[in-house]
Scaffold this motif. Structure first.
Motif, short mmCIF file in Angstrom:
data_model
loop_
_atom_site.label_atom_id
_atom_site.label_comp_id
_atom_site.label_asym_id
_atom_site.label_seq_id
_atom_site.Cartn_x
_atom_site.Cartn_y
_atom_site.Cartn_z
N TYR A 100 0.70 -1.23 0.11
CA TYR A 100 0.13 0.00 -0.05
C TYR A 100 0.92 1.18 0.00
O TYR A 100 0.28 2.21 -0.69
CB TYR A 100 -0.98 -0.02 1.18
N ARG A 101 2.02 1.24 0.65
CA ARG A 101 2.71 2.17 0.55
C ARG A 101 3.20 2.73 -0.89
O ARG A 101 3.15 3.87 -0.96
CB ARG A 101 4.29 1.98 1.39
N LYS A 102 3.61 1.71 -1.61
CA LYS A 102 3.97 2.09 -2.89
C LYS A 102 2.72 2.71 -3.82
O LYS A 102 2.79 3.60 -4.66
CB LYS A 102 4.36 0.72 -3.79
N ILE A 103 1.37 2.16 -3.45
CA ILE A 103 0.44 2.52 -4.15
C ILE A 103 0.22 4.04 -4.02
O ILE A 103 -0.26 4.95 -4.51
CB ILE A 103 -0.94 1.71 -3.92
N VAL A 104 0.05 4.36 -2.51
CA VAL A 104 -0.07 5.72 -1.97
C VAL A 104 0.99 6.44 -2.74
O VAL A 104 0.61 7.70 -3.30
CB VAL A 104 -0.02 5.84 -0.54
N ARG A 105 1.91 6.32 -2.83
CA ARG A 105 3.20 7.17 -3.02
C ARG A 105 2.86 7.32 -4.75
O ARG A 105 3.38 8.40 -5.18
CB ARG A 105 4.57 6.39 -2.90
N THR A 106 2.57 6.26 -5.56
CA THR A 106 2.45 6.31 -6.96
C THR A 106 1.27 7.39 -7.16
O THR A 106 1.40 8.42 -8.01
CB THR A 106 2.02 5.07 -7.61
N ALA A 107 0.16 7.33 -6.39
CA ALA A 107 -0.87 8.26 -6.52
C ALA A 107 -0.40 9.66 -6.18
O ALA A 107 -0.99 10.39 -7.06
CB ALA A 107 -1.99 7.96 -5.63
N LEU A 108 0.37 9.75 -5.25
CA LEU A 108 0.80 11.19 -4.92
C LEU A 108 1.71 11.68 -6.09
O LEU A 108 1.43 12.93 -6.29
CB LEU A 108 1.66 11.06 -3.67
N ARG A 109 2.23 10.81 -6.47
CA ARG A 109 3.31 11.20 -7.74
C ARG A 109 2.47 11.45 -8.79
O ARG A 109 2.58 12.71 -9.61
CB ARG A 109 4.27 10.19 -8.13
N GLU A 110 1.28 11.00 -9.08
CA GLU A 110 0.57 11.17 -10.26
C GLU A 110 -0.51 12.44 -10.11
O GLU A 110 -0.64 13.36 -10.95
CB GLU A 110 -0.54 10.12 -10.43
N ARG A 111 -0.78 12.81 -8.87
CA ARG A 111 -1.27 14.02 -8.65
C ARG A 111 -0.28 15.21 -8.79
O ARG A 111 -0.81 16.25 -9.02
CB ARG A 111 -1.84 14.10 -7.01
N PHE A 112 0.93 15.08 -8.57
CA PHE A 112 1.90 15.96 -9.23
C PHE A 112 2.85 15.48 -10.21
O PHE A 112 4.15 15.42 -10.05
CB PHE A 112 2.74 16.61 -7.81
N PRO A 113 2.39 15.58 -11.42
CA PRO A 113 3.15 14.92 -12.38
C PRO A 113 4.49 15.79 -12.87
O PRO A 113 5.30 14.88 -13.40
CB PRO A 113 2.20 14.98 -13.76
N GLU A 114 4.46 17.08 -12.42
CA GLU A 114 5.60 17.66 -12.84
C GLU A 114 7.02 17.42 -11.90
O GLU A 114 7.89 18.05 -12.14
CB GLU A 114 5.22 19.16 -12.67
N VAL A 115 6.49 16.72 -10.75
CA VAL A 115 7.83 16.59 -9.90
C VAL A 115 8.72 15.32 -10.33
O VAL A 115 8.16 14.25 -10.67
CB VAL A 115 7.29 16.24 -8.61
N SER A 116 9.93 15.48 -10.60
CA SER A 116 10.82 14.56 -11.00
C SER A 116 12.11 14.54 -10.42
O SER A 116 12.18 15.47 -9.65
CB SER A 116 11.03 14.66 -12.44
N GLY A 117 13.02 13.48 -10.44
CA GLY A 117 14.09 13.27 -9.55
C GLY A 117 13.90 12.80 -8.37
O GLY A 117 12.93 12.81 -7.71
N ARG A 118 14.81 11.95 -7.85
CA ARG A 118 14.53 11.27 -6.64
C ARG A 118 14.47 12.01 -5.33
O ARG A 118 13.72 11.70 -4.42
CB ARG A 118 15.93 10.36 -6.48
#
Lengths: 336, 434
Positions: free
Chosen positions: B93-111
């Motif tokens: 679930y940790r990964k699912i939440v993080r992926t969803a968060l990254r999709e909410r802010f698609p402009e964020v890149s870089g580790r």
């Protein structure tokens, strides 16, 4: 009537004394420096496994060792945290009670000399640190009580303020590590110290004339005191500097600032290893110990992106981490 | 008699001139003003204390949340389609939440940036999502929009406890995180909701997931043990000493000792508890049972002294009347003296219990000052108590624990008020006038 029924209830409570049920929780004691990391792992472990969350007490490294080595059985803790390596005497005490130990090194902690943000920036060598805090220093061929009152008495380039350092009491592992690494380190390189008998233990004596103030085990309190008094310096673990970077800043030691990368790379001179010790006899008796060790030594926890790094732990280098994880999960016995 | 016989003398009245009279009145007014001033000072201090606690702690009852649309993919949650809760609870679930968060802010890149982004949401979000999926397995395969707690730092930012106008290096949240939060905020995807977690969960290292319920239950269990032991033993000792014991050197000695014990510092009882209950009887560490035993020892003298005072204030005429109509000494005590003394005994007991409620020092020695997440389920489970929780949180480095510390103090005060209320009600019930 009421009194009678209450008395009966009291008797029932007393009867329960004999029937304390078997323990299903891991019990952890030990260092207050490792406490934030140990509790974070305990919480994560409780959430992600079917075991109950371990109970973590912060007793200090020495106190933890005492409890840990007091015996085998469910009245005694299963794991002890330490902000220094187990001493030989402690190991022997444990061995006398028939306790087998697995040692796990979890990472590093830098010990920082910090002051308030509005105070002066400082760059100290270990030698200067020794001259500021030692009880006796060599001068003119003999040992004299430390005469340095101001930082500028040690070196004119240092600020003209009174030496006022708040630090942990002798019961603390932070203090042990500080005197061993910083004081002894400074003493070793000092000209003429060795000839006067200043070596190893003799270098550990910290001055007691008011320039070094024992501020108790509460690092939060030291941070607050530093904020109120910009002239004072404090000695505490890196994680507190990390959490309070808006209030305090760390002094550089021998040109190296106390920063995450510098400590991880081993460049910052006053850093120490953090450990926890597992009682082998309890593995398989108290449920979950092996799984707890696995959780602690997983990349998710102590890795470079793990949650312990967020709490201020400085991880071991990659290769050491992999080796330590295998060793820990195989419960390799410690020998000294 | 003789007074009446003597002839009345000319009574000489004191010469109370108006000036002297006025002075006396003035003195009296002054005295009253001092009294009122004393009360006002006390009230002011109380108001200041309560005001500062409420001001600091009120924020902890609310928690900032953010909404996030999470795709519940079959492949990630339940690849075999069994809908077995065991399988469902093991998904990442940790990964699912993080992926969803990254999709909410698609402009964020870089580790580095994605790591920073992940820090705006509570690390307990995976549990929120897991519980949602376990409760609503029929939603798997669709998108779900859920409210997640923000991390404690973002929560503090939104409550204004972290200033925005200082340099970036001087605060716990970065400029980027502020920008992301503001973006969510202006899109209406944040809200401030009642912090139920604070009242329903145990301790946690993450401020937004920490609660007082574990400590409240621990406190209740500890005080039950204390009450069950100290009340009957205390009242029995008091009854015997007051009504039956012969007055001799031995009872005098006992009385002196009881009075002394009431003044012994509480840490001493903790050491006693460690030596006797843990080391000798081998009781479990950190258990409310042991905590209650130690606190009962501490409370006993207070209860005995209060009960004796209450019984000695029952008029002797009541005892004499009871004995006079043929009651035995035991009947006199149980039928008459004890019921009449009960209000006083209860007051004394409540004072003792209130003192026990606030203790941390003796509990330190028996291991109750510990990090305990699970809610205790019985008298031998590891537990902590409210004042210890306050102490532990006051010591925690995270800033969000500041308001939680004050909020925990408020819960402690509420607990105390409830106990006192119970005492007042009981006293009303037992009170009898003569």
């Amino acid at each position: 009537m009421k009194t009678k029924s209450l008395t009966l209830a009291a008797a029932a409570t007393l009867a329960m004394i004999g029937a304390a049920e078997a323990r299903d929780q891991i019990r952890i004691v030990g260092s207050s420096t490792v406490f934030p990391f140990s509790t974070a792992v305990a919480e994560q472990f409780g959430k992600s496994s079917s075991f109950s969350t371990p109970v973590v007490e912060s007793t200090g490294t020495g106190g933890g060792m005492k409890l840990f080595c007091s015996g085998v059985g469910e009245d005694h803790p299963d794991v002890t945290n330490a902000s220094r390596r187990m001493k030989k005497s402690e190991f022997e005490n444990c061995a006398k009670k028939g306790i087998g130990i697995t040692e796990v090194k979890i990472g590093f902690d830098g010990i920082v000399i910090a002051n308030a943000k509005k105070g002066p920036d400082l760059d100290l060598s270990l030698e200067q640190l020794f001259l500021a805090l030692a009880k006796e220093i060599p001068q003119g061929g003999k040992l004299i009580a430390n005469p340095n009152k101001m930082w500028s008495d040690i070196d004119p380039s240092l600020p003209k303020t009174k030496i006022e350092v708040l630090g942990p009491p002798p019961t603390s592992g932070t203090r042990d590590a500080f005197v061993e690494i910083a004081m002894e380190g400074g003493c070793k390189t000092l000209a003429g110290a060795k000839e006067l008998g200043l070596k190893k233990k003799a270098c550990h004596a910290v001055r007691e004339d008011g320039s070094f103030i024992e501020a108790g085990e509460n690092d939060n309190l030291i941070v607050q005191k530093l904020e109120a008094n910009p002239a004072a310096f404090g000695i505490f673990g890196f994680s507190f500097l990390d959490q309070n970077s808006d209030k305090v800043k760390g002094a550089s030691i021998a040109g190296t600032p106390p920063e995450f990368e510098e400590i991880a790379a081993g460049n910052y001179p006053i850093s120490r290893s953090l450990f926890f010790y597992v009682k082998q006899q309890h593995v398989g008796v108290i449920p979950g110990i092996k799984e707890f060790v696995t959780e602690f030594t997983s990349e998710n926890a102590w890795g470079e992106d793990g949650y312990l790094v967020d709490k201020g732990l400085i991880p071991l280098p990659d290769a050491d981490r992999a080796a330590m994880a295998t060793q820990a999960q195989g419960l390799a016995p410690l020998s000294m | 008699m003789t007074d009446l016989a003597t002839p009345p003398r000319a009574t000489s009245r004191p010469n109370l001139s108006t000036a002297r009279l006025k002075r006396r009145y003035r003195a009296e007014t002054r005295f009253r003003i001092y009294g009122i001033a004393a009360i006002a000072t006390a009230l002011l201090m109380l108001a200041f204390l309560l005001g500062s606690i409420i001001h600091k702690g009120a924020g902890a009852f609310m928690q900032t949340e953010m909404s996030l649309s999470v795709p519940l993919k079959v492949a990630e949650l339940d690849p075999e389609g069994t809908r077995d809760p065991v399988v469902l609870s093991k998904a990442n679930y940790r990964k699912i939440v993080r992926t969803a968060l990254r999709e909410r802010f698609p402009e964020v890149s870089g580790r580095k940036n994605t790591r920073e982004l992940a820090k705006i949401i509570s690390s307990g979000s995976d549990l929120t999502l897991r519980n949602f999926v376990l409760e609503n397995p029929e939603r798997i395969g669709s998108d779900a929009t859920l409210w997640f707690k923000t991390s404690a730092d973002i929560d503090q930012l939104s409550k204004g406890n972290i200033p925005r106008d200082v340099p970036e290096a001087d605060r716990r949240v970065s400029d980027k995180q502020i920008a992301w939060f503001d973006q969510l905020n202006s899109a209406g995807e944040t809200r401030l909701s009642f912090n139920t977690t604070f009242f329903t969960s145990g301790d946690s290292r993450e401020p937004e997931q920490a609660g007082v319920w574990g400590a409240v239950v621990g406190t209740a269990l500890t005080l039950i043990v204390t009450l069950i032991l100290s009340f009957p033993i205390g009242v029995m000792s008091a009854v015997y000493l007051e009504e039956f014991a012969p007055k001799n050197r031995w009872t005098d000695l006992i009385e002196v000792n009881i009075n002394n014990l009431a003044a012994v510092p509480s840490i001493v009882f903790g050491l006693l508890g460690l030596a006797v209950f843990l080391n000798f009887f081998g009781l479990p560490r950190s258990a409310p049972l042991v905590g209650g035993l130690v606190l009962a020892l501490m409370t006993l003298p207070t209860v005995i002294i209060a009960a004796r005072a209450a019984m000695s204030s029952v008029p002797p005429s009541i005892r004499e009347a009871a004995l006079g109509v043929g009651a035995s000494p035991l009947q006199t005590v149980t039928h008459h003296v004890l019921p009449l003394a009960m209000p006083g005994i209860l007051t004394g007991t409540i004072i003792g219990m209130a003192r026990a409620l606030g203790e941390t020092a003796p509990l330190l020695m028996i291991g109750m000052v510990a990090f305990i997440v699970d809610i205790p389920r019985g008298f031998t489970d590891a537990a902590t108590v409210l004042p210890v929780q306050v102490f532990l949180w006051a010591d925690a480095p995270e800033r969000a624990f500041v308001e939680r510390t004050s909020a925990a103090i408020m819960v402690l005060l509420a607990f105390l008020i409830l106990m006192n209320l119970a005492a007042v009600l009981l006293r009303r019930k037992f009170e009898r006038r003569w």
